[in-house]
Design a protein around this motif. Structure first.
Motif, PDB file in Angstrom:
ATOM      1  N   SER A 192      -8.882  -4.512  -2.846  1.00  0.00           N
ATOM      2  CA  SER A 192      -9.996  -5.318  -2.345  1.00  0.00           C
ATOM      3  C   SER A 192      -9.492  -6.667  -1.851  1.00  0.00           C
ATOM      4  O   SER A 192      -9.901  -7.148  -0.785  1.00  0.00           O
ATOM      5  CB  SER A 192     -11.041  -5.518  -3.448  1.00  0.00           C
TER       6      SER A 192
ATOM      7  N   ARG B  25      -6.089   3.899 -10.674  1.00  0.00           N
ATOM      8  CA  ARG B  25      -7.192   3.520  -9.796  1.00  0.00           C
ATOM      9  C   ARG B  25      -7.868   2.238 -10.282  1.00  0.00           C
ATOM     10  O   ARG B  25      -8.162   1.334  -9.498  1.00  0.00           O
ATOM     11  CB  ARG B  25      -8.208   4.654  -9.723  1.00  0.00           C
ATOM     12  N   LYS B  26      -8.111   2.153 -11.569  1.00  0.00           N
ATOM     13  CA  LYS B  26      -8.816   1.002 -12.117  1.00  0.00           C
ATOM     14  C   LYS B  26      -7.996  -0.273 -11.970  1.00  0.00           C
ATOM     15  O   LYS B  26      -8.535  -1.368 -11.835  1.00  0.00           O
ATOM     16  CB  LYS B  26      -9.149   1.244 -13.586  1.00  0.00           C
TER      17      LYS B  26
ATOM     18  N   LYS C 139       0.829  -1.202   0.000  1.00  0.00           N
ATOM     19  CA  LYS C 139       0.000   0.000   0.000  1.00  0.00           C
ATOM     20  C   LYS C 139       0.865   1.255   0.000  1.00  0.00           C
ATOM     21  O   LYS C 139       0.538   2.249  -0.649  1.00  0.00           O
ATOM     22  CB  LYS C 139      -0.935  -0.001   1.216  1.00  0.00           C
TER      23      LYS C 139
ATOM     24  N   VAL D 146      -2.558   5.636  -6.883  1.00  0.00           N
ATOM     25  CA  VAL D 146      -4.020   5.713  -6.961  1.00  0.00           C
ATOM     26  C   VAL D 146      -4.391   7.129  -7.380  1.00  0.00           C
ATOM     27  O   VAL D 146      -4.906   7.931  -6.616  1.00  0.00           O
ATOM     28  CB  VAL D 146      -4.668   5.335  -5.622  1.00  0.00           C
TER      29      VAL D 146
ATOM     30  N   GLU E  76      -7.794  -1.036  -7.719  1.00  0.00           N
ATOM     31  CA  GLU E  76      -8.978  -1.307  -6.908  1.00  0.00           C
ATOM     32  C   GLU E  76      -9.157  -2.798  -6.615  1.00  0.00           C
ATOM     33  O   GLU E  76      -9.409  -3.175  -5.468  1.00  0.00           O
ATOM     34  CB  GLU E  76     -10.221  -0.732  -7.597  1.00  0.00           C
TER      35      GLU E  76
END
Length: 304
Positions: free
Chosen positions: A173, A165-166, A49, A56, A169
């Motif tokens: 998740s 972002r796409k 992360k 992101v 994601e």
């Protein structure tokens, strides 16, 4: 005299109940290895992360010495082209969609790359010239990516426009699901360890009913009677926690930092130094777990 008596009883108990002591060590070892693995997973998720956090967003990559499309055939991006891109970011057509933006130079990109891939053998083979400078744009509304793409994709000096972002994601998740699974498994294993330690210590104490009865008759307090059993559990659990720490260290050093880092050079892996914070936590959990489990089990099941 009382301390000497307690230590004598402790040594006697460890010798007489060697099988039970070994069982506590093994139970604690297995349980805390799962807990340590969950901790390592959390550190790895944090590492990923931390690396992908800045991704992101919409990233406008600029041309380098190696052209990859028609925008870059004239060579690397010039200062004039950079200034033009900045002007576009501040223009009335684009500014309403931009929350903030930052510029990352090739040197900064290299520094960031080496920090994130410190455990990878490719970290020393990459130079600043291999990495593009970029404008990193955080949008007020991520759904407006297409406006940014249409504005900058054909702008001179721009190599590509990427909406991370796409891509990320689904990854985030999966990370969140893995986090909850790891927490659930760790909690379940701690509960199992507590129950097994309590049962083992209770059986050990019940096998010495005669000794406990004699100690009661001579006026020994509940604390003096119970303390050797509690210490047995704590010592065994501490050994198990140390072994679990060793297993976690081996996992990080040889599997994650070795095999996975060499086989997946594109993914930043945690180093053994990152995992140092896990070992004292495992040992502390083992001590507290055994102490509380033993004390509660003896208090509820022994009439002392």
């Amino acid at each position: 005299m009382r301390l000497a008596f307690i230590m004598s009883e402790l040594g006697s108990g460890l010798r007489r109940n060697l099988t039970m002591v070994i069982s506590v060590i093994l139970v604690t070892f297995v349980s805390l290895t799962f807990v340590g693995a969950a901790g390592v997973l959390q550190l790895q998720i944090g590492q990923l992360k931390g690396f992908w956090y800045d991704k992101v967003q919409v990233t406008v990559y600029l041309c380098t010495d190696v052209p990859s499309n028609t925008n870059c055939v004239a060579g690397p991006v010039t200062d004039e082209q950079k200034n033009h891109i900045q002007e576009l970011l501040g223009s009335a057509a684009v500014k309403p969609y931009v929350e903030k933006w930052t510029f990352e130079t090739q040197e900064e990109a290299l520094t960031h790359f080496k920090e994130q891939f410190a455990s990878s053998p490719m970290a020393d083979s990459v130079e600043a010239g291999n990495l593009p400078s970029s404008f990193r744009i955080k949008l007020t509304d991520p759904e407006k990516y297409q406006i940014i793409n249409e504005t900058f994709a054909a702008t001179p000096g721009v190599d590509s426009v990427v909406d991370q972002r796409k891509v990320l994601e689904p990854l985030f998740s999966m990370m969140n699901i893995a986090t909850w699974v790891a927490v659930f498994v760790a909690g379940l294993m701690i509960l199992c360890a507590a129950l097994l330690i309590a049962t083992t210590i209770r059986l050990s104490a019940q096998s010495r009913d005669k000794e406990i009865g004699i100690m009661r008759l001579v006026g020994a307090s509940k604390t003096v009677i119970q303390l050797p059993f509690v210490l047995e559990g704590v010592i065994a659990a501490t050994i198990g926690a140390v072994l679990a720490s060793g297993a976690v260290w081996a996992m990080v050093t040889f599997f994650m930092n070795g095999y996975l880092a060499n086989g997946n050079s594109g993914m930043p892996m945690i180093s053994p130094n990152h995992a140092l914070k896990i070992y004292p936590v495992l040992i502390l959990i083992g001590i507290v777990l055994a102490g509380i489990s033993s004390a509660v089990s003896l208090r509820k099941n022994l009439k002392v």
